[in-house]
Design an enzyme around this catalytic site. Sequence first.
Site, PDB file in Angstrom:
ATOM      1  N   ASP A  29       0.808  -1.214   0.000  1.00 27.88           N
ATOM      2  CA  ASP A  29       0.000   0.000   0.000  1.00 27.88           C
ATOM      3  C   ASP A  29       0.844   1.269   0.000  1.00 27.88           C
ATOM      4  O   ASP A  29       0.305   2.367  -0.010  1.00 27.88           O
ATOM      5  CB  ASP A  29      -0.890   0.038   1.251  1.00 27.88           C
ATOM      6  CG  ASP A  29      -2.033  -0.946   1.150  1.00 27.88           C
ATOM      7  OD1 ASP A  29      -2.387  -1.332   0.034  1.00 27.88           O
ATOM      8  OD2 ASP A  29      -2.571  -1.303   2.201  1.00 27.88           O
ATOM      9  N   ALA A  30       2.134   1.132   0.030  1.00 24.61           N
ATOM     10  CA  ALA A  30       2.951   2.316   0.300  1.00 24.61           C
ATOM     11  C   ALA A  30       3.132   3.225  -0.900  1.00 24.61           C
ATOM     12  O   ALA A  30       3.800   4.243  -0.805  1.00 24.61           O
ATOM     13  CB  ALA A  30       4.309   1.877   0.826  1.00 24.61           C
TER      14      ALA A  30
END
Lengths: 286, 286, 286, 286
Positions: A226-227
Site C-alpha cells: 500500500d505504500a
Amino acid sequence: MQITISAVGPDNRGLADPIIHYVTGQGANIAEIQMYDHDEECLFAMLLRIELARERYEPLRAAMRAIGDEKQLSIRVWSPDLRPGKPRLAICTTLRPETPLALMRAIRDGRVRAEPAVMIGNRPTCRSLAEQFEVPWHCVGDEQGVVNDEELVAIFDQYEVDYVILARYMRVLSAAACWKYAGGRIVNLHHGLLPSFPGMRPYHEAYAARMLTYGATCHFIVPELDAGNQIIYQSTFTVPPGMKLDEILRRGQEDNEPHCLVEGVRRVVEREVQLHFHRVVAGRMA
Amino acid sequence: MQITISAVGPDNRGLADPIIHYVTGQGANIAEIQMYDHDEECLFAMLLRIELARERYEPLRAAMRAIGDEKQLSIRVWSPDLRPGKPRLAICTTLRPETPLALMRAIRDGRVRAEPAVMIGNRPTCRSLAEQFEVPWHCVGDEQGVVNDEELVAIFDQYEVDYVILARYMRVLSAAACWKYAGGRIVNLHHGLLPSFPGMRPYHEAYAARMLTYGATCHFIVPELDAGNQIIYQSTFTVPPGMKLDEILRRGQEDNEPHCLVEGVRRVVEREVQLHFHRVVAGRMA
Amino acid sequence: MQITISAVGPDNRGLADPIIHYVTGQGANIAEIQMYDHDEECLFAMLLRIELARERYEPLRAAMRAIGDEKQLSIRVWSPDLRPGKPRLAICTTLRPETPLALMRAIRDGRVRAEPAVMIGNRPTCRSLAEQFEVPWHCVGDEQGVVNDEELVAIFDQYEVDYVILARYMRVLSAAACWKYAGGRIVNLHHGLLPSFPGMRPYHEAYAARMLTYGATCHFIVPELDAGNQIIYQSTFTVPPGMKLDEILRRGQEDNEPHCLVEGVRRVVEREVQLHFHRVVAGRMA
Amino acid sequence: MQITISAVGPDNRGLADPIIHYVTGQGANIAEIQMYDHDEECLFAMLLRIELARERYEPLRAAMRAIGDEKQLSIRVWSPDLRPGKPRLAICTTLRPETPLALMRAIRDGRVRAEPAVMIGNRPTCRSLAEQFEVPWHCVGDEQGVVNDEELVAIFDQYEVDYVILARYMRVLSAAACWKYAGGRIVNLHHGLLPSFPGMRPYHEAYAARMLTYGATCHFIVPELDAGNQIIYQSTFTVPPGMKLDEILRRGQEDNEPHCLVEGVRRVVEREVQLHFHRVVAGRMA
C-alpha cells in the site's frame, strides 16, 4: 554518518524496545522509524534510520548482533557512507537476459560505477552471462523455479552486497526478504508504466487498451504494497497504429527495458536518489 | 467511393429505415452501421459507412436532404475522397494558446497539409491567434464560457469543415454534436496518457502518483464513452526526481502537447489512420 | 412481433447487405442494428432487432436459412414472443454446484418459470445434478476442461434454448459464440461486484482491499468487452472485521451467489429486463 | 494501559528523539511507531502506541507537555482505557442532516453508548439539530465554508473529545489535524463503497457504471492517503433496473447512510474494532 538498521522477528513483543533503547542511549539522532506488523504471516519488522558518529558504527554492529542473538531477531546494520570502493550489487535474473546483459556492459564500460558481486537466477538461463563477465553465479530455484528466500538473503549477506537488482527477476520477494534489505536497497525493473500497468502482462494490457505508448519503470521495492510508488526512472517508446504486439514486445524487451534498468541503477549507485519515508527524493540527504 | 452518413433525431421510430432503404436500393455496399439510443436524453443516432459509385454521391446528398426535411432528422453526408484540395479544419480553443499556435505554424510551414477554415473559442483568449494567421474567428461561449453546441455545429457546417480539432478546448461536446460529425472527424488533444489519466487534471494525478513520465494523447472523439480508446498518437517526456509540478506543467504545455497535437492531426489529414468500427486502424481503407 | 437476427461470418464483405435488404423489403421496422468487425480474429458479426408481423416470421426464417447457406453465414432468428410455453434454458456449469442446484430448485418450485432444456459442463462435476433433476447432460470439455465453442453452440441449437445461463461456468465464451446468441440471451453469474471486481478472484481482491462488503453480479454477456456493464441483479453481504477469507468464501458461494443467480434468471425469463442498445432496461419493450 | 501519543512539528530534527527517549526511560513497551515526513508542507509527525502502567499516565502527560513547550511540538497523549464514563464525541457536519440526526437519536436511545460533547458545522445548516439535542454548537466555516483546521482541533481539545465523527462533513481534514488525532480516533462516513468509489460523487459514478448496488462506508481516517482502507462497516442497498438517480440518492441519503454511520460509531465506541498498524482489527488489543 547515516545508518540503516533493519530488524525482522516472529512477534512484536520486544522487537523495537532493545534496539531503540540502545541507539537512543548512544546519542543517535533518529531520522526515521517504520514499524510493521503482518499479523497473518507472523512477521514483525522495523526499519530505523539514524545519524551516528562514524566511530560508533562498529560498536553498534556488535551490539545489534548481540541483541539479535539474544532476542531471536534478524538484524542488519548498513551505511551507504561506509564502503570505500564501489557499491556491490547482487543481480537477480530469471529468463530474459537483455536487462542483466545491459547492466553488466554498463558496469564494464564505466557508465555504472558498481561492483557486480554476484549474479543469481531462479532459472539457469542467465548462467552463461555470469560466466562471460566472470561473476560468481548461484542458481537458487528448484525445478519449478521456486525460491527459498532465506537462502537468497543468505547469498546477499555472504557477498556483502549493498544493493539488490531485480533484472526481470520474475518472482515476488517475500515480505521478510524485503524488510531485511529495506531502506532503498532493492531495485526492480518492471516492464510496464507504473502505477497504470502493475500486473504480470503490462505489454498485453496496454495493447488491449489500444495504447501507442509503452514503458518500463525502475523502482525501489518496499515491503508494504500500500505504500505507493517509489519510482527511480521511467522510460517509454511510441509505436505507430497497427504495430503487432510481437514487434512491440521485441522493442520493449531488447531496447527500452535495458536502457531503463541501467539508468535506474546508475541513479541509485550515484546516490542521485534515495528512499526517504517511502518516497524517492533527489540528492544526498544531509 | 467511401461515404459516411450520420443521422441524429429525437426518437428511434423510423430513424434508420428510410436511410437504409434508400442506400440499399442504390446498390451501396454497407461497410458499417452503428446505431445508438440515448433514451435518457431523447437522442437517437446512426452512423452508416458505405461504398457507392462517385456519380451517385450528389443524388445521395439530395435524397438525404429530403429525408432529413421530411423526417425531422439532422443528416450529414461526407466523404474523405471527395474534396479536391486540402482537408478543411475547424480549430476549437479555450484558454491555452500553445497547441493551436503550433498547429497553425505546422500548417503554414507545410508540415500539416490542411486548410484552417475557421478558429473557434468558447473564451476570447485565442482570438489574436486567429487574427495573426488571418483565419475567421468565432467566439461561441457565453460569459461563463458555456457553449450552445447547435451553434457550434452550425459553424462547422457553414465552413464546410472536414475535421474538427479540439486544441485544449475544455468543454465536453454534447453527444448530439459528436454524432453529427461521427466517423473519425473529431480529433482531441488530451493532456495526459490515456487510458490511465482520463480526468481534468492528469498532470496533477500523475504527480500525486509520483510518476517520472508524463504524456499527452491525441485521439478521435466517439460519442459513446464506453467504446474504448481511439488513440492516434501519444507522446511522453521524462522528468528527474524532485522536479516541481510547475516546471512539469510548463514542459508539458509548451513542448509536449503542441508536438502531440501536430503529429496527430498530420496522421489524420494524411489519412495514415482511420476510425473503423470504433478502432483506429492504420492506412487507407479499401 | 419483436425479432432478433444474429449473423456471424468470416469477412465483412456482404455480411450485412443481403440480410438488411431482405428485411427492409418485407417492410420490417428496424429497431436496432449493431455491427462489429474483429479483424484480428476474422470475425464479423451483426445483430438486428426488428418489428415484423407474426405471419412473416416463418418466411423470414426460411429466407435467412437460404442466405446463410448461400453466403456461408451463421444466421439465427429468434423471438421472445414466439414460444407458447416456458422459456427453455441451457445451464452451463464447471465445478461449483451451488448455483445450478439453486436454479434447478427454483425452477422445480415454480419460483423461476422456465424449462431446463439441457445442463452442460466442461467438467463432469455437476453431472449428478442433471441426473437428480432428470435433465439431459452434456460434458463438452476435454481433459483440461477446454471447450470447443462450436460444439457448445450446436448443443444450444439442438435443444432450441431461448437463454443460456452460465452458472459459475468458468470459461470465457468465444466472441463468435456470444454473437450467435447475442441480444440478451446469455446470462452470467460473476462472483464479485461489477465493475469494481472483474477478475477471476474477486473475493480475494476485495479481501486484500480490506472490504467488509462482498457481492455477486448477474449480468448479460455481450460480445464487446468495451461495451460496459449489463447488470441484471446484484446482491451483497456484509462481514464483521476479522472474518477469515475461508468463511467469507463459504458464505458467498453457498448463500449469496445462488440467490443472485436465481433472482437474475427470474428477471430475465419474466422479461422484467431486456437488453436494448447494450443497456439493461426495465420492462417489456413495445 | 494502552496509551497513544501523537506529535506534530515543523521539522523532523529532534521530533522523535526526546519523546522516545522519555518513554523508553520509563520502561514502556513500544507497540507501534509511525513516523512521517511531508516535506512539501513542512509537516513532520509521529504516532507512538505504548503499554505503560496506569500510575505513570499523568507523569507522562506532564512530561510530554514540557517537551512540547520546549521543542515547539504539538503533542497529545490519550488512552481509550482511561475515561470512566462514556466516550466523548465531536460530531462534524456540513449540509446533510440525516447522518448526524440518526447518530444523535441512537445515542439518545442508548443504542450507541457515547456522549455527544460538541456538534460542529462548517455551514450553519445543522445548528437546529444541535439545539434540539442540547449539544454545544460551533460553526467553524467562513462564508465559503472554508475551515481553519487549527481552530477545529482547538475545539476538539477544548471539549476533550475521544473520537471525532465526520457525519457527511464535506471538507478534507488537513494532514496536521489527522495526525493530531491519529491512532483510530477520527471516523468518517463516505457515501460510496470504498475502495471502488472514492470520489466526491460516488452515487453518480456507480449510476454511470449502471450498477444496481449502492453503498456507504464507515472508516477510520488515517493521515496517509496511500495507507489503504480502514473500513469499520459497510452497508449496501439494491435497486431495480430503471430506478432514477434521484430516487437512489434519496434512499441512500435518508436510509442507508444513517444506518451505516450509526453502526460504525457503535463498533468504535464499543471498541469492537481498533486501528492497529493502519489496519482495522477486531476486538480489544491486549
